[in-house]
Design an enzyme around this catalytic site. Structure first.
Site, mmCIF file in Angstrom:
data_model
loop_
_atom_site.group_PDB
_atom_site.id
_atom_site.type_symbol
_atom_site.label_atom_id
_atom_site.label_comp_id
_atom_site.label_asym_id
_atom_site.label_seq_id
_atom_site.Cartn_x
_atom_site.Cartn_y
_atom_site.Cartn_z
ATOM 1 N N ASP A 159 -22.376 113.107 12.436
ATOM 2 C CA ASP A 159 -23.496 112.525 13.190
ATOM 3 C C ASP A 159 -24.694 113.463 13.162
ATOM 4 O OD1 ASP A 159 -21.834 110.366 13.835
ATOM 5 O OD2 ASP A 159 -21.233 111.257 15.741
ATOM 6 N N ASP A 168 -18.910 102.542 20.311
ATOM 7 C CA ASP A 168 -17.942 102.045 21.284
ATOM 8 C C ASP A 168 -18.358 102.576 22.653
ATOM 9 O OD1 ASP A 168 -15.861 101.318 22.881
ATOM 10 O OD2 ASP A 168 -14.302 102.262 21.670
ATOM 11 N N THR A 183 -20.737 108.550 7.579
ATOM 12 C CA THR A 183 -19.760 109.545 7.996
ATOM 13 C C THR A 183 -18.439 109.242 7.273
ATOM 14 O OG1 THR A 183 -19.325 108.201 9.958
ATOM 15 C CG2 THR A 183 -20.824 110.079 10.229
ATOM 16 N N LYS A 239 -14.582 99.937 13.996
ATOM 17 C CA LYS A 239 -14.491 99.918 12.528
ATOM 18 C C LYS A 239 -14.141 98.529 11.991
ATOM 19 C CE LYS A 239 -13.866 104.806 11.509
ATOM 20 N NZ LYS A 239 -15.173 105.169 11.931
ATOM 21 N N THR A 291 -16.098 106.032 7.896
ATOM 22 C CA THR A 291 -16.884 104.825 7.648
ATOM 23 C C THR A 291 -17.188 104.705 6.154
ATOM 24 O OG1 THR A 291 -17.832 104.981 9.874
ATOM 25 C CG2 THR A 291 -18.975 103.562 8.289
ATOM 26 N N SER A 334 -16.916 113.740 8.942
ATOM 27 C CA SER A 334 -16.617 112.776 9.998
ATOM 28 C C SER A 334 -17.511 113.106 11.200
ATOM 29 C CB SER A 334 -15.142 112.835 10.389
ATOM 30 O OG SER A 334 -14.861 114.033 11.071
#
Length: 135
Positions: free
Chosen positions: A62, A82, A36, A14, A39, A56
């Site tokens: 997603d 990540d 999301t 982030k 973000t 989220s």
């Protein structure tokens, strides 16, 4: 109709994402944005851009973005992944990556690819003629 960009960043990415989005703020402002939850809040609070907020990632965000890609409601996905940490919602992440590939939607999963794609979205930045230039 403006192109729509999807924005996602894993927790450990982030900070990198906010720095990238801040640097590219003027360019991102030219598009409709969807992200999301966490973000989206960062984009709104730290970068100062309006963004449609979804769930989220772990709650299904997603998967929501994957559905938007599948229905041609998103043109590009910027997903700062990540790779060093397992995600509890890995099946949704894999589905999103698969749908982007199936529907030939550009997908940036790291800073280098994000830089290339954001530059390509604005022809003037890439040294190409824009649509208003005479051919």
């Amino acid at each position: 109709m403006a192109r729509r960009l999807a924005l996602i960043a894993h927790d450990n990415k982030k900070v990198d994402f906010v720095a990238w989005a801040t640097y590219n703020r003027e360019t991102l402002a030219q598009f409709d944005l969807v992200a999301t939850r966490h973000t989206a809040r960062l984009v709104r609070d730290k970068v100062g851009l309006e963004v449609d907020e979804l769930l989220s990632g772990p709650e299904g965000g997603d998967a929501q973005i994957a559905a938007l890609v599948a229905t041609a409601a998103v043109d590009v996905v910027f997903f700062f992944v990540d790779p060093l940490w397992a995600q509890p919602h890995d099946p949704d992440i894999r589905a999103l990556l698969r749908v982007c590939n199936v529907h030939n939607v550009p997908l940036a999963t790291n800073l280098g690819t994000a830089d290339l794609i954001i530059t390509a979205l604005i022809p003037e930045l890439a040294g190409q003629r824009g649509p208003e230039d005479p051919a």
